[in-house]
Design an enzyme around this catalytic site. Structure first.
Site, short mmCIF file in Angstrom:
data_model
loop_
_atom_site.label_atom_id
_atom_site.label_comp_id
_atom_site.label_asym_id
_atom_site.label_seq_id
_atom_site.Cartn_x
_atom_site.Cartn_y
_atom_site.Cartn_z
N CYS A 125 -12.56 -15.67 4.89
CA CYS A 125 -11.06 -15.32 5.31
C CYS A 125 -10.67 -14.32 3.67
O CYS A 125 -10.09 -12.97 4.57
CB CYS A 125 -9.98 -16.23 4.73
SG CYS A 125 -10.54 -16.25 2.87
N CYS A 169 -12.73 -28.47 11.29
CA CYS A 169 -13.76 -29.84 12.79
C CYS A 169 -13.19 -31.35 12.04
O CYS A 169 -13.35 -32.53 13.33
CB CYS A 169 -15.51 -29.74 12.16
SG CYS A 169 -15.15 -27.82 12.76
N ASP A 183 4.78 -19.32 -9.72
CA ASP A 183 5.53 -20.70 -10.09
C ASP A 183 5.91 -20.98 -11.02
O ASP A 183 6.63 -21.60 -11.69
CB ASP A 183 3.81 -21.43 -9.89
CG ASP A 183 3.77 -21.88 -7.85
OD1 ASP A 183 5.01 -21.33 -7.39
OD2 ASP A 183 2.69 -21.64 -8.00
N GLU A 205 -13.99 -18.92 24.08
CA GLU A 205 -14.46 -19.08 25.66
C GLU A 205 -14.28 -17.44 26.03
O GLU A 205 -15.38 -17.13 26.77
CB GLU A 205 -13.51 -19.81 25.77
CG GLU A 205 -14.07 -20.19 27.68
CD GLU A 205 -13.02 -20.63 28.56
OE1 GLU A 205 -12.91 -21.14 29.91
OE2 GLU A 205 -12.45 -21.88 27.37
N ARG A 226 -2.39 -26.34 33.62
CA ARG A 226 -3.06 -27.12 33.18
C ARG A 226 -1.65 -27.89 32.46
O ARG A 226 -1.43 -29.44 32.21
CB ARG A 226 -3.92 -27.09 32.19
CG ARG A 226 -4.72 -28.47 31.71
CD ARG A 226 -5.75 -28.71 30.81
NE ARG A 226 -6.82 -28.71 31.81
CZ ARG A 226 -7.40 -29.28 31.68
NH1 ARG A 226 -7.33 -31.13 31.23
NH2 ARG A 226 -8.61 -29.77 32.39
N ALA A 237 -12.71 -27.20 27.70
CA ALA A 237 -12.45 -28.74 28.96
C ALA A 237 -13.09 -29.82 28.77
O ALA A 237 -13.13 -30.40 29.43
CB ALA A 237 -12.90 -27.80 30.31
N GLU A 247 -10.95 -32.69 23.64
CA GLU A 247 -9.57 -32.32 23.31
C GLU A 247 -8.40 -33.35 23.98
O GLU A 247 -7.22 -33.64 23.13
CB GLU A 247 -9.20 -31.32 24.74
CG GLU A 247 -10.16 -29.92 24.62
CD GLU A 247 -9.73 -28.91 26.28
OE1 GLU A 247 -9.27 -28.34 25.85
OE2 GLU A 247 -10.85 -29.68 27.25
#
Length: 1494
Positions: free
Chosen positions: A74, A190, A512, A950, A1028, A1230, A1425
Site C-alpha cells: 500500500c 484471502c 487520538d 479478469e 447474474r 465464475a 464465490e
C-alpha cells in the site's frame, strides 16, 4: 538554490553564505562528516555510502538481489505486506535486544544505521524453514501469499520478544497473540485470518510447555486456559478422556507411529457444527504433532526419477526402479502432510528452538552512532545523535522536516506529492528517546507529573502508562486514558516507531492523544537555539492542521502530563470511535476530565474533542454550563448534552462528512463518560452496560477435518503447493522477477477531472526530468487500435479528446527507475474544460444515462403481462428501494506487468498479474499489430485477484507493450495502491426498486423489481453482472409471479467490474431485505418461519425456468445447522438479553444461499484445455488454462492429475499459465476454474492412461511411472496429450419462458447456510461478531483444506462488504477511499469470535450423500464465490439488534437499513433521544461532503 553536497571528503572552508541552504555547508563540514550507513542485513554487515535520498527501507531492500520477499502492498503502512524486523538495543535495559516489526515502506533508510535488519529471507528458506513459516504453510494460513511474509515477520517479532534469553523462559499467551495488537497492522484478503491465528497459537501449545510464564494480570487467563485445553487436546468435543468410537476413527485413537506417541498433540477445537444428536458424526480436527520425524505419505511426496535413458545401469522392469544407481534425483513437497489417519489429516511440525535464531551482531553492541548526512542537490538527509546537534541544525535551517517513524511524512511524499529538501531523522537521539521513571516506590508516589520524552515510541509509552497506572491507580487515570488511545493508534509497526511528539506536531484534528493531553492540562516542552527551553500549554498549541504555535526552529523535547494528587476526586477518560476498531483513524475522539469537591460539585471539567472541528478543541459552552453544578444528578448531564449541541453545531456538508453521526457521537461519548465517572467516583450506581465498550474475546473455531471420501490423492488436505515458498518469501510475483537488461519503468499520467474536455497535454516538463526516456499517448497507436473491452469495445486505452472519470489514463511516461517515472508523470501539465459529471445511480436514472441492456425475467403472470392481477390477489403489498454500495477488491498485490520484446518477428513475452491470459494476448496483439501467435501472455501467480484482474489488468499490459515496441526495451509497471483503486474498478454498487405481494400467512406471491447497477464510464462486464444479479434475486425462494428488469447505468466513475459473486451477493441481499420487510410488516410471522414457508422444493422452477432437482440440499442444511449451532435456544437467549439490556443489543439470524455455477451469459467461456506431458524419467508437466491467485487451483489440478495417472503428487509440476501452452483459455472466474480445467486435465490423463494401459498390464498396477514411461518411450508411444472439456446441458436463451424448451442457465447450484450472532453498542454503533457457524454443500471436495480456506475467506470478505467497507467519492468525482487509511477491510480482530465451518456429508437420517449426478470433476462443486453472501448474516443479525433497540425506543417507522451497515448507519438507525437531539438539518442547496454512488 541547490542544496550543498553531502560529505565525500574533507571540505574546504565555504565562502560566506547568504541563505539557510548555503549555511548548511559549514555544518556538514564540522559535524556531519560521514555519508555512510553501517548496519547488518540478515546477519551480514553492510556499509552503504550516500544512498538515494528518496529511498525508504523498502526501496533499498527490494533493490538487493534475492530479497524480494518484502512486498509493497500500500505504501502507507496500512497493510503490513512490507513488514521487516529491526533488531536493536533495548531502551530501558541496554543489554536486552528488542525486535521491532516496522513498515519498510515508511521507515526512513537513514534509520537503519547501527541496527540489524531481518527480512523474511533471513529467518528461513524452503530447504530450512523457520518453524513459524512451516506452521503457517501446513495449517493453510497462506493462500495468495502476498501478505504472508509481512504476517510472518510480525509474529516473528512477537515470538522473539517473548523469550527471555537470561531466564530461558517465554512470556506468551493467546491473549498476547490476539489481544495486544501485534497483528493489527497486517491485513489478509484471502484466508479469513483463522488459520494464521491457529498457527501462531501452536507456539504456546506445542513449544513453550513448562517453560511458559503465564500473565496472571490478564483477565482472560482463566478463559484462555479452558480454550487452550480444547485447542491442545480436544477434537471430538467429548468430555470423555478416551476415544469416542466414531466410524473411521477418533482423534484420540493411539497413533500407529510409535515414535511420536509421547509428543503433545493439538487440534483446533470448538462446538461442533454438525447435528449434535448424531454422536458418531461429531467434528474431528487434524492431529498435530511436534517432533523432528516425518511419516511421509508416499502417495503424496517422495518421488524418484530415472537417469537419462542411456545412463541406466539396470534393465527396465524386475525392480529396476528400486536400483539406486538408476535414480537421477528425488523430490518432495515443500510442506508435505503426513499420512492421514482414517480420513483425518496428521501434521508434523519441527520443534522451535530459540537458540537457533539470528543473534544481535556483537559488533553492534560496541557501535557508536555518529552524525550522518547524505543526499544530492535536490534532497538531503541528516541524522544528529544529540539534542544540541538537532537544535543547531534547526536553528540554521528552520524548515528542515523532522522525521521519526515517517508514518505521516512518507504518506505525504508518496500520495500528496510533497517533498522536503532537508529531512532530519530524530529517532536516534537518546535524550529524546528514553523516558526515565522514578526508581523507588516512594519517589514514584510523590511525583505530580510525568515527563515523557518526545521521541519515546508509542509502544514504549503504552508500556510505561500501563506500568505507572498499575502502581499509582486512580491518580494516574490520565495515563490509562493515554494507553487506551495508544493501543488503537495505527498498527503495531506504526506504534513501534511513531512518537507522541510527532502526533502532537501534526496537529491533526482527529489525533487520538491530543484530546487527552488537552483535557489533562498537559504542556509541551520545546527548545530553540535562540530561546533555549520553554513551555507551551497544549491548549495554546494548535492553530490549524499541521500548524502549531511553536516557532519554526523549535524542537519538542518533552511532554509534561500532570497527575492528580491522592486527595483529589478526579476522573479522566478517553474514547474513540472509528470505522474499524484496530488500526483506524478516528471519526470522533475525546478526552474528558472532571474534578469534584467533597459535596459532589464540579470544580473543574475538561471536555476535549477531536474530529469535530479543524483542530482539537474544548467544548467551552458545555464546560461553562457544568462547572459549579452537582455532577451526579441527571439534570447536569442534560445541561451538558444541550450545550454540546451548541458547541458543535455542524453543517450538513461539513468537511469529512457524517455530520449527524459525529454530532451524535459527541453527545454519546459524553453520556458514557458521565455514567462512567459517576460510577468511578462512587456517587451512584449506574447501568454497567452504558459504561462497557464492545470488547472482543479470543478466537476459537473448528473445521470438520474428517473426510470419509478421501482417496489416494484427491480428498486429502494438501497444503497449497506454494504455501511454504510464500511463507519464506521465495514465491515470485510479477514485480519480483529479475530486472531485465535495459529495462524501463512506466508512470501513468491520469486525469484529475471526472468529466472534461482535454484541451492540451504538455509533456515537455516531464521529458526534461532525470532518467526520462519517452512517453506514449493516443498518438502512439492507430485510432482504431485505441479501443478495448471485455464484451463491448467501448473503452479507450488513452483518453482521446475527453476524459470520462477521475483517474482515466491520458498517457504513460517511462524512465530508468520507477521513482523517476512517477515523478515525471506528475510533472506533465494537462489543461481541461470541465463538463457536468454523473456519479450516482439516482443521477443516472434522472438523466436517463444508461448503456443498452434489454434483458428481463418473467414468470407466471408476468409472461402474459398480468402482474397487476397477481398483485391484486395478494393480501399485503410492500414496496421499497434497497441500496448496496460497491466494494474494493483490495488484493494485496496491485496490478503489475512486465513486457519483454524480442528482437525478431515482433514477438513478446507479456507477464501480467491477470486472471485472463487470452484477453491479455488478444489486446496486446491488437495494439502492437502482430498476430496472437507472437504474444505469449503469462502468469505464475497473483497476489489476490477476486475478479478484479479478469479484465482490468489488460490495459496495463497493453500500455507496456506499446512502449516496449516503440523503444525495443523491456517495460515494467506496478501500480501504487491509490492508482490501482482509482483505475481498476470495484464491485458494482446496485440499487433495486421493488414491489412484493404476500398472503396474510406469509406466502410470497408476486415480485416486481427494477435493478440498476453503476457501471461507471464503460461497460466492461456490467451487463453480465446485471444478468447474474437478476437471476439470483430469488435466492432460495419460490415466487410464482415474477417480473425482473435489469438496467446498466453509465456514470463518470471508474469502470466497475467483476468481483467475487458477480452481482449475486447484491441480489440475495435485496431478497433477504425484502423478507425482513415482510416479516416486520406482517408482525405475526417470524422471519425464520417466513423463510421456511417460501423455500423452493424439488420440482419448482426459478424465474429462468431452471428446475430445482435432486441436488437441492438447502432444507437439509438448514435442519442440520439449526441443530448443531443450537440456533433456537440461542435465539431465545438473545431475546432475553435484549429485554434486560438497553445499551447493548444482540441479534442472531439464519440465512441460506444458492449460487449458480457456470459462465451463465457467455456460453462460449464454458470450455477449457489442458496439456499433460510425461517425461521419460517419470516426471509429469501439467499445463491448463486456469490461473493461480491463491484459490489453490494449481494444487487441486495437480491432485486431479496425480489421482488419474496413479503417481505421487510431487511428480506433477505446473510452471505457470501461458498462451503458448494453452490456446484460447477462458478467464479463471465464475468459480468454474476447477470444474472446467479439472475435467480437461482428466481428459488428457485418460488419453495417456489408455496409451499406457499395455505397460501397466505388463509391469503391474503398482509399477512406478518412471518404469512405465521409460518403456513406452522406447516403444515410441506419444507421452503428451491435450485434454479438452466443454460444459454440457447449459445454454439458456434470454426470453425463453417455455419450461419445456428452456435450457439450464447454471450447471448446478452450490448451496450453503450460515448462522451469525452479534452484539451492538447502541451508543456508538460499534459491534462484534460473537459467533458464526457455516455449513456448505461442496459436493465431494478435491481438497477440503483449500475449500475451508475459501469458505472462511469468502465469508470475511462478505462480512466486510456488508458492514465496514464503504466506498466514497467527493462531489468533484474523485474517489476518496483509495487506500487502507480511508478504506477499511476486516482485520484479525473483526472475524467471528467463534468461527465454525463444516461441509455437508449426510442427509437428515445420517445416510452418506453422493453427488454422482453432478457430472463434475470428482463430484466436487465450485466454492470460491458461493460463501461470500453468508457474510450478510452479520448484517441481518445487526439488523435484528437495531430492531430490538428501536422497539425499546418506541420507534414506529419501518426500519430501512442499506448496505454497508457501518457504525454510522447502525447508530443513527437506533433513533434514540440522543440521535434526535443531535439531528443536523439539511439546508437548501446543501449537499453532503462525500457521495455514495449506489
Amino acid at each position: 538554490m541547490a542544496l550543498p553536497s553531502p560529505p565525500k571528503k574533507p571540505l574546504a572552508a565555504p565562502p560566506p553564505s547568504i541563505s539557510a541552504a548555503d549555511s548548511l555547508s559549514p555544518l556538514i563540514q564540522a559535524t556531519y562528516k560521514s555519508p555512510d550507513l553501517n548496519f547488518y542485513l540478515n546477519g551480514r554487515k553492510v556499509v552503504l555510502s550516500n544512498p538515494n535520498p528518496h529511498w525508504t527501507l523498502l526501496d533499498y531492500i527490494r533493490a538487493q538481489h534475492g530479497l524480494k520477499g518484502t512486498k509493497l502492498g500500500c505504501g502507507e503502512g496500512g497493510c503490513g505486506a512490507c513488514t521487516v524486523v529491526l533488531q536493536t538495543k533495548g531502551i530501558q535495559e541496554k543489554r536486552k535486544v528488542s525486535h521491532l516489526a516496522v513498515n519498510a515502506c515508511l521507515f526512513p533508510l537513514v534509520g537503519v544505521d547501527g541496527k540489524h535488519i531481518i527480512t523474511i529471507e533471513g529467518i528461513g528458506s524452503v530447504s530450512n524453514p523457520h518453524p513459524l513459516q512451516e506452521r503457517i504453510a501446513k495449517l493453510h494460513g497462506s493462500q495468495c501469499g502476498f501478505c504472508t511474509p509481512g504476517i510472518v515477520m510480525s509474529l516473528y517479532a512477537l515470538i522473539r520478544n517473548s523469550y527471555d534469553v537470561d531466564t530461558k523462559t517465554f512470556h506468551l499467551s493467546a491473549s498476547d497473540i490476539e489481544s495486544k495488537g501485534h497483528l493489527d497492522g497486517n491485513l489478509c484478503r484471502c484466508t479469513g485470518y483463522k488459520p494464521i491465528l491457529q498457527a501462531a497459537k501452536t507456539f504456546i501449545t506445542e513449544d513453550l510447555k513448562e517453560h511458559l510464564i503465564e500473565d496472571f494480570k490478564d483477565s482472560n487467563t482463566p478463559i484462555l486456559q479452558a480454550n487452550l485445553l480444547d485447542v491442545v487436546q480436544g477434537g471430538c468435543g467429548s468430555s470423555s478422556t478416551g476415544p469416542c468410537g466414531r466410524p473411521g476413527g477418533c482423534c484420540r485413537d493411539t497413533s500407529s507411529n510409535k515414535s511420536s506417541t509421547t509428543d503433545s498433540k493439538s487440534a483446533a477445537g470448538s462446538p461442533s457444527t454438525q447435528p449434535s444428536s448424531m454422536s458418531d458424526e461429531e467434528q474431528i480436527s487434524a492431529n498435530i504433532e511436534t517432533n523432528k520425524g516425518l511419516d511421509q505419505d508416499s502417495c503424496i511426496s517422495g518421488s524418484t526419477y530415472f537417469k537419462p535413458v542411456k545412463s541406466l545401469q539396470a534393465p527396465i522392469g524386475n525392480g529396476a526402479e528400486n536400483h539406486s544407481e538408476n535414480t537421477k534425483v528425488g523430490t518432495s513437497l515443500d510442506a508435505p502432510p503426513s499420512q492421514s489417519q482414517k480420513g483425518v489429516p496428521k501434521l508434523h511440525f519441527a520443534e522451535y528452538s530459540p537458540g537457533t535464531e539470528l543473534i544481535f551482531p556483537p559488533a553492534l553492541w560496541k557501535y557508536e552512532q555518529k552524525p550522518l548526512c547524505y543526499g544530492n542537490g535536490m534532497k538531503l538527509w541528516f541524522r544528529p545523535v544529540t539534542l544540541d546537534q538537532l537544535v543547531e541544525l534547526k536553528g540554521i535551517y528552520p524548515s528542515a522536516k523532522l522525521v521519526g517513524g515517517a508514518s505521516e511524512v512518507q504518506v505525504e511524499i508518496r500520495f500528496k506529492n510533497v517533498d522536503f529538501a532537508v529531512s532530519v531523522y530524530v529517532s536516534d537521539i537518546e535524550e529524546l528517546k528514553e523516558t526515565k521513571l522514578p526508581i523507588s516506590k516512594s519517589e514514584l508516589e510523590s511525583i505530580d507529573e510525568l515527563y515523557l520524552s518526545a521521541n519515546t515510541s508509542l509502544t514504549e509509552l503504552e508500556r510505561i502508562c500501563e506500568d505507572v497506572y498499575e502502581k499509582l491507580g486512580q491518580r494516574a487515570m490520565v495515563l490509562e486514558a493515554l494507553r487506551k488511545q495508544f493501543r488503537y493508534f495505527g498498527g503495531r509497526q506504526i506504534r513501534n516507531v511513531a512518537s507522541l511528539a510527532g502526533n502532537i506536531a501534526t496537529a491533526s484534528p482527529i489525533s487520538d492523544a491530543n484530546p487527552v493531553l488537552l483535557a489533562a492540562g498537559a504542556s509541551v516542552v520545546a527548545q530553540t537555539k535562540s530561546k533555549g527551553m520553554f513551555q507551551i500549554p497544549i491548549e495554546q498549541l494548535f492553530i490549524a492542521y499541521r500548524t502549531t504555535s511553536l516557532p519554526a526552529d523549535a524542537v519538542i523535547t518533552h511532554i509534561r502530563v500532570p497527575l492528580a494528587s491522592s486527595d483529589i476526586r478526579e476522573v479522566t477518560k478517553a474514547y474513540k470511535q472509528a470505522k474499524r476498531k484496530d488500526d483506524d483513524i478516528a471519526i470522533v475522539t475525546a478526552g474528558f476530565r472532571v474534578r469534584i469537591n467533597d459535596e459532589g460539585i464540579v470544580e473543574e471539567i475538561a471536555l476535549s474533542y477531536g474530529g469535530m472541528a479543524p483542530t482539537t478543541l474544548s467544548a467551552r459552552k458545555s464546560e461553562d454550563a457544568i462547572v459549579g453544578k452537582e455532577w451526579a444528578i441527571s439534570k447536569t448531564m442534560e445541561l451538558g448534552l444541550d450545550a454540546l449541541t451548541k458547541d458543535f453545531d455542524l453543517s450538513f456538508g461539513v468537511p469529512g462528512g457524517m455530520a449527524h453521526y459525529r454530532k451524535t457521537l459527541a453527545l454519546s461519548l459524553f453520556f458514557r463518560f458521565w455514567h462512567e465517572s459517576v460510577a468511578d467516583l462512587g456517587l451512584e450506581r449506574v447501568d454497567n452496560q452504558i459504561i462497557m465498550e464492545i470488547r472482543r474475546g479470543l478466537s476459537t473455531g473448528l473445521r470438520d477435518d474428517y473426510n470419509p471420501n478421501e482417496q489416494r490423492v484427491v480428498g486429502k488436505q494438501i497444503p497449497h503447493l506454494s504455501a511454504l515458498k510464500q511463507c519464506t518469501g521465495e514465491a515470485e510475483y510479477i514485480d519480483d522477477m529479475p530486472r531485465q537488461e535495459r529495462e524501463l519503468f512506466g508512470g501513468l499520467v491520469l486525469s484529475l477531472k471526472a468529466h472534461a474536455k482535454l484541451l492540451e497535454v504538455d509533456w515537455a516538463p516531464a521529458l526534461e526530468m532525470p532518467g526520462v526516456v519517452g512517453y506514449i499517448d493516443k498518438n502512439s497507436i492507430p485510432t482504431e487500435a485505441n479501443i478495448w473491452g471485455s464484451i463491448f469495445k467501448d473503452e479507450p486505452f488513452f483518453a482521446d479528446g475527453e476524459v470520462q472519470h477521475y483517474g482515466q489514463v491520458i498517457g504513460m511516461v517511462y524512465a530508468e527507475t520507477a521513482l523517476e517515472a512517477h515523478a515525471a508523470a506528475r510533472a506533465v501539465k494537462v489543461y481541461y474544460e470541465e463538463l457536468p459529471a454523473i456519479l450516482t445511480i439516482d443521477e443516472a436514472i434522472k438523466a436517463k444515462s444508461f448503456f443498452k441492456h434489454e434483458k428481463d425475467l418473467k414468470k407466471g403472470a408476468a409472461i402474459h403481462g398480468k402482474m397487476e392481477d397477481a398483485f391484486a390477489a395478494c393480501d399485503r403489498l410492500f414496496e421499497g428501494t434497497t441500496r448496496i454500495g460497491g466494494q474494493e477488491h483490495f488484493y494485496l498485490e496491485t496490478n503489475a506487468s512486465l513486457v519483454i520484446p524480442h528482437s525478431e518477428d515482433g514477438s513478446m513475452e507479456v507477464w501480467s498479474s491477470t486472471q485472463n491470459c487470452m484477453e491479455t494476448q488478444e489486446f496486446v496483439s491488437q495494439v502492437t499489430g502482430v498476430p496472437s501467435n507472437r504474444i505469449n501472455a503469462r502468469v505464475k501467480r497473483m497476489g489476490g485477484a477476486f475478479g478484479g484482474k479478469e479484465s482490468r489488468s489488460v490495459p496495463f499490459a497493453c500500455l507496456l507493450a506499446i512502449a516496449a515496441k516503440k523503444e525495443r526495451r523491456p517495460m515494467r509497471l506496478m501500480l501504487n495502491r491509490d492508482e490501482d483503486m482509482m483505475l481498476s474498478g470495484q464491485r458494482h454498487p446496485i440499487q433495486v426498486r421493488w414491489k412484493v405481494g404476500v398472503s396474510n400467512d406469509g406466502k410470497i406471491l408476486a415480485l416486481d423489481a427494477d435493478s440498476y447497477d453503476n457501471a461507471g464510464f464503460s461497460q466492461d462486464m456490467s451487463g453480465a453482472v446485471m444478468d447474474r444479479c437478476i437471476t439470483h434475486l430469488d435466492n432460495c425462494y419460490e415466487i410464482p409471479n415474477v417480473y425482473l428488469r435489469g438496467h446498466v447505468c453509465k456514470t463518470n466513475t471508474h469502470s466497475n467490474t467483476a468481483f467475487r459473486g458477480f452481482g449475486a451477493p447484491q441480489a440475495m441481499f435485496v431478497t433477504e431485505t425484502i423478507l425482513s420487510t415482510i416479516a416486520e410488516g406482517l408482525s405475526s410471522i417470524d422471519i425464520d418461519e417466513l423463510r421456511l414457508k417460501n423455500l423452493y422444493t424439488i420440482g419448482d422452477r426459478t424465474p429462468f425456468f431452471q428446475q430445482i432437482d435432486e441436488d437441492w440440499h438447502i432444507p437439509t442444511l438448514l435442519d442440520q445447522i439449526r441443530a448443531s449451532s443450537d440456533y433456537d435456544s440461542r435465539k431465545a437467549k438473545v431475546a432475553e438479553f435484549n429485554v434486560s439490556n438497553k445499551w447493548k443489543k444482540r441479534g442472531i439470524c439464519l440465512i441460506p444461499t444458492k449460487f449458480g455455477l457456470s459462465f451463465a451469459t457467455a456460453l462460449h467461456l464454458n470450455q477449457a484445455g489442458a496439456t499433460v506431458k510425461i517425461y521419460a524419467d517419470g516426471s509429469v508437466l501439467l499445463h491448463h488454462g486456469g490461473t493461480e491467485m491463491g484459490q489453490g487451483l494449481y494444487t487441486k489440478m495437480c491432485q486431479v492429475a496425480a489421482q488419474e495417472l496413479g503417481v505421487p503428487l510431487d511428480s506433477i509440476y505446473t510452471h505457470d499459465s501461458q498462451t503458448y501452452q494453452i490456446a484460447n483459455a477462458s478467464p479463471t472466474a465464475a468459480s468454474s476454474g476447477s470444474d472446467l480445467n479439472g475435467m480437461a486435465v482428466k481428459n488428457a490423463c485418460e488419453i495417456l492412461n489408455e496409451r499406457l494401459r499395455p505397460y501397466r498390464e505388463k509391469y503391474g498396477p503398482d509399477a512406478a511411472m518412471k518404469t512405465i514411461a521409460h518403456a513406452a518411450y522406447f516403444d515410441r508411444v506419444d507421452l503428451a496429450a491435450n485434454g479438452f472439456w466443454k460444459m454440457p446441458k447449459i445454454g439458456y436463451q434470454w426470453g425463453d419462458t417455455n419450461a419445456d424448451t428452456a435450457k439450464p442457465m447454471y450447471y448446478y447450484f452450490t448451496q450453503g447456510v450460515g448462522v451469525t450472532e452479534v452484539e451492538l453498542d447502541v451508543l456508538t454503533g460499534d459491534h462484534t461478531v460473537l459467533r458464526t457457524d457455516i455449513m456448505m454443500d461442496v459436493g465431494q471436495s478435491i481438497n477440503p483444506a483449500i475449500d475451508y480456506g475459501q469458505i472462511e475467506g469468502a465469508f470475511v470478505q462478505g462480512q466486510g462488504l456488508f458492514t465496514i467497507e464503504e466506498s466514497l467519492w467527493t462531489r468533484s468525482g474523485e474517489l476518496a477511499t483509495r487506500g487502507p487509511g480511508t478504506y477499511k477491510i476486516p482485520g484479525f480482530s473483526d472475524i467471528p469470535q467463534v468461527f465454525n465451518v463444516s461441509m455437508l456429508r449426510h442427509d437428515d437420517q445420517g445416510r452418506p450423500l453422493t453427488w454422482k449426478h453432478l457430472r463434475t470433476i470428482q463430484s466436487s462443486k465450485g466454492i470460491g464465490e458461493p460463501p461470500l453472501f453468508l457474510g450478510a448474516t452479520v448484517f441481518f443479525a445487526l439488523r435484528e439488534a437495531v430492531k430490538a433497540a428501536r422497539e425499546m425506543n418506541e420507534v414506529k417507522e419501518p426500519l430501512v437499513l442499506h448496505s454497508p451497515a457501518t457504525a454510522e448507519k447502525l447508530r443513527l438507525a437506533v433513533a434514540d433521544s440522543l440521535v434526535k437531539k443531535a439531528e443536523v438539518i439539511r439546508k437548501d442547496g446543501e449537499s453532503g461532503f462525500f457521495v455514495s454512488v449506489a
